[in-house]
Scaffold this motif. Structure first.
Motif, short mmCIF file in Angstrom:
data_model
loop_
_atom_site.label_atom_id
_atom_site.label_comp_id
_atom_site.label_asym_id
_atom_site.label_seq_id
_atom_site.Cartn_x
_atom_site.Cartn_y
_atom_site.Cartn_z
N VAL B 133 0.77 -1.08 0.04
CA VAL B 133 0.05 0.20 -0.08
C VAL B 133 0.65 1.34 -0.07
CG1 VAL B 133 -1.86 1.35 1.44
CG2 VAL B 133 -1.96 -1.32 1.09
N MET B 136 1.99 1.98 -3.33
CA MET B 136 1.14 2.66 -4.30
C MET B 136 1.01 4.14 -3.81
SD MET B 136 -1.92 0.00 -4.72
CE MET B 136 -2.82 1.05 -5.97
N LEU B 137 1.08 4.36 -2.44
CA LEU B 137 0.63 5.86 -2.10
C LEU B 137 1.83 6.67 -2.67
CD1 LEU B 137 -0.63 5.72 1.58
CD2 LEU B 137 -1.52 6.73 -0.51
N PHE B 141 -0.14 7.38 -6.62
CA PHE B 141 -1.12 8.26 -5.88
C PHE B 141 -0.34 9.37 -5.14
CE2 PHE B 141 -3.57 4.20 -6.54
CZ PHE B 141 -4.85 4.83 -6.97
N PRO B 144 -2.31 12.85 -4.86
CA PRO B 144 -3.66 12.79 -3.73
C PRO B 144 -3.15 12.70 -2.28
CG PRO B 144 -4.29 11.20 -5.52
CD PRO B 144 -2.71 11.95 -5.69
N PHE B 145 -1.92 12.20 -2.04
CA PHE B 145 -1.29 12.02 -0.79
C PHE B 145 -0.91 13.37 -0.32
CE2 PHE B 145 2.39 11.18 1.99
CZ PHE B 145 1.84 10.24 2.93
#
Lengths: 100, 171
Positions: B133, B136-137, B141, B144-145
């Motif tokens: 995870v 991915m973050l 992403f 958005p993070f």
């Protein structure tokens, strides 16, 4: 193996309990807790779909929802405190600032 | 086994959520909501979402609900002081002791019977782990993070400005 439907039904039940609480309770704090419960039900749906579609994007969505929930709790509770300071009540029947 | 755990966690979550909605005292409602979140964390573990399960307990049950309890404490409207009977205190300490000893017993059982606790050593399967995870973050992403961090900053500033007492209010 538990089916996807079981998780979705559980999420729907929790969301409905939260919605009923929002509509029936008069205490602002408990209404806020019901909103948190509804967010949790949505999180459960995201996680269940993410597991059964074998795609981890749902986990990132849940992460973002948790961030928004934390921000919402902080701002909302600050609003409750400042309303309580002016109105001396936390019951929504007595708080009709916009005369709704 | 998985089905049994699902029924235990699901029924527990629904039951404590119902108790939360029907309870009159906000403190009891908050405790029941914490209970619901623990049960939901169990369901997340069933769904292989290990990081989210840990975050659920740390962020929701730990941080957000403590904030709620603080506000309930600040706005303590109806309950009167000094009415805590001795029996009530005994019950409170007793329940804390029982829950604590349960944790200790479970931890010791895991040491005595290591076969009861299944440790996943297969590193190829990394669905929902912190590593996966987090990767991915910080790659797909990332924007958005960063926006989430700005959101938190705005929330902190907003909460402080909303909740602080203005200087001209005090007189």
């Amino acid at each position: 193996m538990v089916s996807l439907n079981a998780y979705l039904i559980l999420g729907a039940i929790l969301f409905s309990i939260g919605a009923v609480g929002v509509f029936t309770r008069r205490n602002v704090l408990i209404i806020y807790m019901c909103i948190e419960l509804m967010l949790n039900a949505v999180n459960l749906t995201f996680i269940a779909f993410s597991r059964f579609l074998n795609n981890m994007n749902g986990h990132v969505f849940v992460f973002m929802i948790m961030t928004v929930a934390a921000a919402e709790a902080a701002v909302g509770l600050a609003i409750i405190i400042s309303v309580f300071r002016n109105k001396e009540t936390i019951y929504v029947d007595d708080i009709n600032l916009s005369k709704g | 086994m998985q089905l049994l755990m699902f029924y235990i966690f699901g029924l527990g979550a629904v039951l404590s959520a119902t108790l939360m909605v029907t309870n009159i005292k906000p403190v009891t409602a908050a405790m029941n909501l914490i209970m619901t979140m623990f049960f939901l964390a169990g369901i997340y573990v069933l769904l292989d979402a290990h990081l989210i399960a840990a975050l659920q307990i740390i962020v929701y049950a730990g941080a957000i609900m403590v904030l709620f309890l603080f506000v309930i404490l600040l706005l303590n409207v109806h309950e009167k002081e000094g009415e805590t009977a001795r029996r009530k205190v005994v019950i409170q300490f007793g329940s804390i002791a029982i829950v604590g000893s349960l944790f200790i017993i479970i931890a010791h059982l895991a040491v005595i019977y290591p076969s009861a606790v299944k440790v996943i050593t297969d590193t190829a399967y990394e669905f929902g782990t912190t590593k996966a995870v987090g990767k991915m973050l910080f790659t797909d992403f990332l924007l958005p993070f960063e926006i989430a961090s700005f959101l938190l900053l705005a929330a902190i500033v907003g909460a402080v400005i909303l909740a602080k007492r203005r200087i001209d209010d005090s007189e």
